[in-house]
Design an enzyme around this catalytic site. Structure first.
Site, PDB file in Angstrom:
ATOM      1  N   ASP A 135       0.860  -1.176   0.000  1.00 32.84           N
ATOM      2  CA  ASP A 135       0.000   0.000   0.000  1.00 32.84           C
ATOM      3  C   ASP A 135       0.894   1.224   0.000  1.00 32.84           C
ATOM      4  O   ASP A 135       1.975   1.214   0.592  1.00 32.84           O
ATOM      5  CB  ASP A 135      -0.916   0.010   1.223  1.00 32.84           C
ATOM      6  N   ASP A 154      -6.898  -1.419  -4.423  1.00 33.75           N
ATOM      7  CA  ASP A 154      -7.909  -1.104  -3.413  1.00 33.75           C
ATOM      8  C   ASP A 154      -8.901  -0.075  -3.948  1.00 33.75           C
ATOM      9  O   ASP A 154     -10.113  -0.197  -3.738  1.00 33.75           O
ATOM     10  CB  ASP A 154      -7.256  -0.548  -2.144  1.00 33.75           C
TER      11      ASP A 154
END
Length: 187
Positions: A135, A154
């Site tokens: 991330d 995401d």
């Protein structure tokens, strides 16, 4: 394969590629993988290459985070067994999305499912290859962070699910089309 399904697969492939390329560029630019030619990244993106956080805008940072859990950090993979269970679980969900996409006839829904599938496959590849999901996108307003650090996969999953929810709740069949009715039995 019809055109609508082809569009769904193209969306999934595009999301997958963009997700993996952005992760590679950001991870290497932030100095996580020093084997990459950092000078090139520094010249092209203007990033320091030695920090794991780089401010891009006052409200947006590139920040390397190893996400060992699933959405919102739930179900953290504390060991190899849990890691592979997460891979299996997310793989089963991706297979369900694929199954739905192959049967769906409405183009907007197929595109939304392609977003979800491409994002899921990008995160599954990370977890399989690295043991965690990379991330890097950190949206914040001062100290307030409305989202956890996220990635392209995401974002695609979230947008795809939102499209599906909005369409399910607010979009109706065209007037004049009778909804499909299952066989009724008079009692």
């Amino acid at each position: 394969m019809n055109v609508t399904r082809g569009i769904g697969f193209a969306v999934a492939a595009l999301v997958f590629v963009i997700d993996q390329v952005t992760k590679l560029l950001v991870v290497r630019a932030l100095g996580v993988d020093l084997a990459f030619v950092q000078n090139l990244i520094h010249q092209k993106l203007g990033l320091d290459g030695l920090n794991h956080v780089q401010e891009v805008l006052p409200i947006f940072d590139l920040r390397f985070v190893k996400n060992v859990g699933v959405s919102l950090g739930l179900l953290p993979a504390s060991g190899a067994t849990m890691r592979w269970l997460l891979v299996l679980m997310t793989g089963a969900i991706a297979a369900g999305v694929l199954w739905w996409m192959l049967r769906e006839k409405k183009r907007p829904d197929v595109i939304a499912l392609g977003l979800v599938l491409g994002g899921a496959l990008g995160n599954i590849l990370d977890r399989t290859r690295l043991g965690y999901v990379v991330d890097f996108a950190d949206l914040h307003f001062g100290a307030w962070r409305p989202f956890l650090v996220f990635n392209v996969a995401d974002a695609a999953i979230t947008i795809g699910v939102l499209i599906l929810l909005i369409r399910a709740l607010f979009v109706r069949d065209k007037a004049g089309q009778a909804p499909a009715v299952e066989n009724e039995v008079n009692a």
